[in-house]
Design a protein around this motif. Structure first.
Motif, PDB file in Angstrom:
ATOM      1  N   GLU A 444       0.625  -0.958  -0.287  1.00 24.20           N
ATOM      2  CA  GLU A 444      -0.056   0.244  -0.005  1.00 24.20           C
ATOM      3  C   GLU A 444       1.051   1.316  -0.002  1.00 24.20           C
ATOM      4  O   GLU A 444       1.921   1.098   0.516  1.00 24.20           O
ATOM      5  CB  GLU A 444      -0.408  -0.021   1.207  1.00 24.20           C
ATOM      6  CG  GLU A 444      -1.966  -0.970   1.188  1.00 24.20           C
ATOM      7  CD  GLU A 444      -3.660  -1.217   0.804  1.00 24.20           C
ATOM      8  OE1 GLU A 444      -3.816   0.304   1.399  1.00 24.20           O
ATOM      9  OE2 GLU A 444      -3.647  -1.779   0.456  1.00 24.20           O
ATOM     10  N   SER A 605      -8.310  -2.949  -4.824  1.00 25.86           N
ATOM     11  CA  SER A 605      -9.139  -3.134  -3.278  1.00 25.86           C
ATOM     12  C   SER A 605      -9.993  -2.494  -2.785  1.00 25.86           C
ATOM     13  O   SER A 605     -10.371  -3.419  -1.402  1.00 25.86           O
ATOM     14  CB  SER A 605      -7.959  -3.684  -2.341  1.00 25.86           C
ATOM     15  OG  SER A 605      -6.985  -2.626  -2.319  1.00 25.86           O
ATOM     16  N   ARG A 606     -10.670  -1.358  -3.050  1.00 22.51           N
ATOM     17  CA  ARG A 606     -11.159  -0.967  -2.609  1.00 22.51           C
ATOM     18  C   ARG A 606     -12.880  -0.575  -3.091  1.00 22.51           C
ATOM     19  O   ARG A 606     -12.439  -0.328  -4.976  1.00 22.51           O
ATOM     20  CB  ARG A 606     -10.418   1.012  -2.244  1.00 22.51           C
ATOM     21  CG  ARG A 606      -9.454   0.834  -1.043  1.00 22.51           C
ATOM     22  CD  ARG A 606      -9.217   0.600  -0.027  1.00 22.51           C
ATOM     23  NE  ARG A 606      -8.542   0.840   1.060  1.00 22.51           N
ATOM     24  CZ  ARG A 606      -7.227   0.360   0.641  1.00 22.51           C
ATOM     25  NH1 ARG A 606      -7.212  -0.949   0.570  1.00 22.51           N
ATOM     26  NH2 ARG A 606      -6.114   1.163   1.841  1.00 22.51           N
TER      27      ARG A 606
ATOM     28  N   LEU B  70      -5.270 -10.309  -3.343  1.00 22.98           N
ATOM     29  CA  LEU B  70      -4.727 -11.485  -3.005  1.00 22.98           C
ATOM     30  C   LEU B  70      -4.492 -11.321  -1.877  1.00 22.98           C
ATOM     31  O   LEU B  70      -3.690 -10.405  -0.759  1.00 22.98           O
ATOM     32  CB  LEU B  70      -3.228 -11.715  -4.087  1.00 22.98           C
ATOM     33  CG  LEU B  70      -3.383 -11.964  -5.173  1.00 22.98           C
ATOM     34  CD1 LEU B  70      -2.836 -11.403  -6.854  1.00 22.98           C
ATOM     35  CD2 LEU B  70      -4.541 -13.116  -5.546  1.00 22.98           C
ATOM     36  N   GLY B  72      -1.477 -11.072   1.293  1.00 20.71           N
ATOM     37  CA  GLY B  72      -0.301 -10.454   1.179  1.00 20.71           C
ATOM     38  C   GLY B  72      -0.154  -9.195   0.374  1.00 20.71           C
ATOM     39  O   GLY B  72       0.521  -8.726   0.069  1.00 20.71           O
ATOM     40  N   GLU B  73      -1.421  -8.894  -0.227  1.00 23.28           N
ATOM     41  CA  GLU B  73      -1.140  -7.293  -0.258  1.00 23.28           C
ATOM     42  C   GLU B  73      -2.890  -6.971   0.357  1.00 23.28           C
ATOM     43  O   GLU B  73      -3.836  -7.705   1.006  1.00 23.28           O
ATOM     44  CB  GLU B  73      -1.450  -7.256  -1.718  1.00 23.28           C
ATOM     45  CG  GLU B  73      -2.833  -7.932  -2.249  1.00 23.28           C
ATOM     46  CD  GLU B  73      -3.043  -7.720  -3.881  1.00 23.28           C
ATOM     47  OE1 GLU B  73      -1.986  -7.582  -4.246  1.00 23.28           O
ATOM     48  OE2 GLU B  73      -3.577  -8.077  -4.156  1.00 23.28           O
ATOM     49  N   GLY B  74      -3.383  -5.801  -0.231  1.00 24.20           N
ATOM     50  CA  GLY B  74      -4.458  -4.909   0.272  1.00 24.20           C
ATOM     51  C   GLY B  74      -4.489  -4.343   1.675  1.00 24.20           C
ATOM     52  O   GLY B  74      -3.358  -4.020   2.613  1.00 24.20           O
ATOM     53  N   PRO B  75      -5.443  -4.037   2.346  1.00 31.44           N
ATOM     54  CA  PRO B  75      -5.450  -3.164   3.129  1.00 31.44           C
ATOM     55  C   PRO B  75      -5.505  -4.200   4.907  1.00 31.44           C
ATOM     56  O   PRO B  75      -5.991  -6.065   4.303  1.00 31.44           O
ATOM     57  CB  PRO B  75      -7.283  -2.512   3.608  1.00 31.44           C
ATOM     58  CG  PRO B  75      -8.160  -2.889   2.432  1.00 31.44           C
ATOM     59  CD  PRO B  75      -6.523  -3.573   1.266  1.00 31.44           C
ATOM     60  N   SER B  79      -9.964  -6.939   1.067  1.00 34.13           N
ATOM     61  CA  SER B  79     -11.246  -5.858   0.896  1.00 34.13           C
ATOM     62  C   SER B  79     -11.775  -7.449   1.188  1.00 34.13           C
ATOM     63  O   SER B  79     -11.866  -8.107   1.534  1.00 34.13           O
ATOM     64  CB  SER B  79     -11.148  -6.602  -0.542  1.00 34.13           C
ATOM     65  OG  SER B  79      -9.748  -6.947  -1.087  1.00 34.13           O
TER      66      SER B  79
END
Lengths: 634, 149
Positions: A444, A605-606, B70, B72-75, B79
């Protein structure tokens, strides 16, 4: 003659312009605008890159036999429109309409200021002296007085303030050179013309009557076209606001000194005024950190040492007012200085009315100066009446105006209610010509690993595109850190914004075969590189405005006041438009191909990613950097 | 115990864009649940399959956008739709299983969706999986899968 006939397969445009092909989107925009002109309505149209919107509005504008004002985003676009597109259409239509180009005051030579600065003999700096000499020689042969003709002098030379006027120091009708004034001539030509090309800054200066003796162009026109209209809300805010700057104090001091040294040598107290005015501004600036910053003035104004310095500036202006009052009528110059003092006092008062609710009060420092600013939270209530009062036909158009195919974010800001709208797709085959990649498994943007991830992707992108890429950043800090790392780790030439002027940097990029260009704000918009020179645009993160940006802060506050969510209503639309602009650098022609890489997983992702994806051109999407880089090499 | 719902595929379900029919269906099912504000985990057999699902969702028509990531990534807490071949942390309302065997962690999810593909070898593996779910005491239902209109 009608628009459809002009655009037909064997029509006037096809006859006069080599390789002209009628395009449906162009004809649709043109016909809609023709109707809007008859009905004196407002049309808001997004016309994607390559629709040919310029021709689309020029044809009905010229055929209408009405007085037309065309306002563009920048001086460069003004010139391109006036010198390249307009003559083509005028010729094609065999139009007898008379056109004019009008720029802002700072673009025209002021004979009076050239003369007094020459007389005063105060210039000691060598290069400045040389520039001054160049201007003087040129001044004897120029017809328009447009300083754009002085291509040998650097754009930011300090000579220009000495040989052009500002609203503050212009003597207006009292000027001995009024009859020969280039600005007056240019304005007169504009008033007489059927079609005038201006820019948004000039349009608003005229509208807000911030430039005296003007304010006549806008009311007298029947048709107004705003190209690059997405810039209007920001520019409007600037013009409906107020700004008090220590630079104004310094300029005032210099102009008083000129009068003192030439005509008013007997008024010894003027020396004191000059000294005080120049010092009080400098002292005020010194109260702030050396590094430039922006911030909330309401918080600063009530604490020391700032409040004392405001008082000091007020007292100095009061003193200057008293001294100069006694010289009134002696020279035209000193009379104008007196008016400026009165005006400065009024503005200083306004930006210090801390209890007003409907404005953002903020300060900004530059290396040498400080400005105190008032920005209205909303310009809707000021702008809407202008639309309603005048019986004019308006077109607002841009390649990037719609968010989610809607215009609410734009019309709300300007208070526009009754309008027709159009969204015209670009003729480009985006799924075939381009690819949008958001690489997998990257951190991020606020993650501490973000920098090294960016550097790795940048290296691969530069190699795969052989340097034919733009790396656009949302902050100088990130740009510089990535630039430093890339210079160490790659043999490719790395061009970085700020190493020279924008135009020069772009030329370097085009001249050198394998040079990658790293840039921020200025390159997100208005850069047109066609063909293979630009194959890839990489963007470090979604361009949300910094939360401390005062204009943005004002809009956020205004939105909260209405009980709306500022993230959806202010920040997302604004970031969407910026991203569309950045992405728009990539595909400029039907033959262009390219890859857009957004190093920000939030777009995937959002929830709000949907708004971005829906608003961007329909590029083929991938999450595999390999796939994207293969597309580049293909 | 979880409600496990199997979708059964036959030859009438046409393959779309190089993506197996049951994966196409799984992604559209995830999109449907996403639109009802449910949080979904898509469990895959391996990373390649996870990437395939990620790619396919990302290429969905803009109007059918699905916010996903996936593992390992993202918030921080993921998500709405998370994809991966590792045992997930925490729990969500819905598990969509694309892996060959019954996930041990299936019981953490109130609702599980699984698939019986048309291809013979995959069908065999799915039958085994069905038995495993049954032996573990889950509530099983089945339904033929129909392609999107």
């Amino acid at each position: 003659m009608t628009v459809s006939k002009a655009f037909a397969k064997d029509g006037l445009l096809a006859q006069a312009i080599d390789g002209y092909q009628p395009r449906d989107a162009q004809i649709e925009l043109s016909k809609s605008f023709e109707k809007i002109i008859k009905q004196k309505q407002l049309l808001i149209a997004e016309a994607g890159t390559g629709t040919g919107k310029t021709f689309a509005y020029l044809v009905p504008a010229l055929l209408s036999n009405k007085k037309v004002v065309i306002s563009t985003g920048t001086k460069a676009l003004q010139e391109q429109l006036y010198h390249r597109d307009l003559p083509l259409i005028i010729k094609a239509l065999s139009s007898k309409r008379f056109s004019a180009l009008l720029k802002g005051r700072a673009n025209y030579l002021c004979r009076y200021r050239l003369q007094i600065n020459d007389d005063a003999q105060q210039i000691t700096d060598k290069s400045l002296k040389q520039d001054f000499k160049t201007v003087r020689t040129w001044s004897t042969r120029t017809k328009t007085g447009d300083i754009g003709e002085l291509t040998t002098i650097n754009e930011d030379s300090r000579v220009f303030p000495l040989v052009t006027s500002t609203i503050d120091n212009c003597l207006g009708r009292d000027c001995p050179d009024y009859e020969d004034c280039y600005l007056v001539k240019a304005r007169k030509k504009a008033m007489d013309a059927d079609l005038v090309v201006v820019n948004h800054h000039l349009y608003f200066a005229d509208l807000a009557v911030k430039d005296t003796g003007f304010g006549e162009l806008v009311p007298e026109s029947d048709v107004v076209v705003f190209d690059e209209a997405h810039q209007l809300p920001d520019i409007a805010c600037e013009y409906f606001g107020e700004r008090f700057s220590t630079r104004q104090l310094l300029e005032l001091s210099r102009d008083i000194e000129l009068e003192y040294r030439t005509e008013l040598t007997d008024v010894k107290q003027l020396a004191k005024v000059v000294e005080k005015l120049s010092r009080v501004g400098k002292d005020f600036r010194l109260q702030f950190p050396i590094d430039v910053e922006k911030g909330n003035w309401r918080e600063k104004a009530i604490i020391e040492p700032f409040s004392t310095h405001v008082t000091k500036v007020e007292e100095t202006l009061q003193f200057s007012y008293e001294v100069i009052k006694n010289c009134l009528g002696r020279t035209k110059g000193i009379d104008t200085c007196f008016e400026r003092i009165t005006h400065l006092r009024a503005v200083l008062d306004k930006v210090n009315e801390l209890e007003q609710l409907d404005a953002s009060l903020w300060y900004e420092t530059t290396p040498h100066h400080l400005s105190l600013n008032l920005t209205p939270l909303s310009v809707a209530d000021k702008f809407a009446p202008i639309r309603e009062e005048k019986e004019q036909a308006w077109l607002m158009t841009s390649a990037t105006l719609a968010v989610n195919e809607g215009f609410d974010h734009f019309t709300d800001l300007l208070g526009l209610k009754d309008y027709e709208s159009l969204v015209l797709d670009s003729p480009f085959d985006y799924p075939k010509q381009s690819m949008l990649c958001v690489p997998r498994l990257i951190p991020e943007p606020n993650d501490r690993e973000a920098l090294s991830s960016l550097i790795n992707i940048a290296k691969r992108v530069i190699k795969a595109s052989q340097g034919r890429c733009f790396l656009l950043f949302t902050s100088h800090r990130m740009m510089n850190m990535v630039a430093t790392a890339l210079k160490k780790q790659l043999d490719t030439d790395i061009l970085v914004q700020g190493q020279c002027g924008k135009r020069e940097l772009l030329n370097l990029f085009l001249e050198q075969d394998e040079a990658a260009l790293l840039a921020t704000g200025a390159f997100w918009e208005g850069v047109d590189v066609r063909g293979d020179a630009l194959k890839c645009v990489m963007i470090d993160k979604l361009p949300f405005t910094a939360p401390d940006d005062p204009l943005n802060q004002a809009r956020i506050d205004n939105c909260k006041r209405k009980g709306l969510d500022p993230f959806s209503y202010v920040q997302i639309p604004q970031a969407v438009i910026t991203l569309k602009q950045g992405a728009g650098r990539l595909i400029r022609d039907v033959e262009d191909t390219g890859v857009l890489i957004i190093c920000d997983p939030r777009i995937v992702s959002r929830h709000y990613g949907a708004t971005f994806v829906k608003s961007l051109p329909a590029m083929k999407r991938t999450r595999s950097l390999d796939t994207a880089l293969d597309f580049l090499k293909a | 115990m979880s409600a496990v719902h199997f979708y059964l595929f036959d030859e009438t379900y046409e393959q779309v864009e190089n993506v197996p029919a049951h994966i196409d269906f799984a992604c559209r099912l995830a999109a449907h649940c996403y639109r009802q504000n449910q949080k979904i985990f898509i469990y895959t057999g391996d990373q390649t399959q996870a990437n395939q699902v990620d790619e396919y969702l990302w290429q969905f028509d803009a109007q059918s956008f699905v916010a996903h990531n996936l593992q390992g990534e993202g918030p921080k807490f993921g998500s709405p739709v998370e994809i991966g071949c590792e045992v997930p942390k925490g729990s969500r309302q819905i598990l969509i299983n694309l892996s060959p065997s019954m996930p041990d962690f299936a019981k953490r999810y109130p609702q599980v969706f699984d698939f019986v593909p048309h291809q013979e070898e995959l069908k065999q593996v799915a039958r085994e999986r069905y038995k495993q779910y049954k032996q573990s005491g889950h509530q099983l239902t089945t339904e033929p899968a129909y392609p999107a209109q």
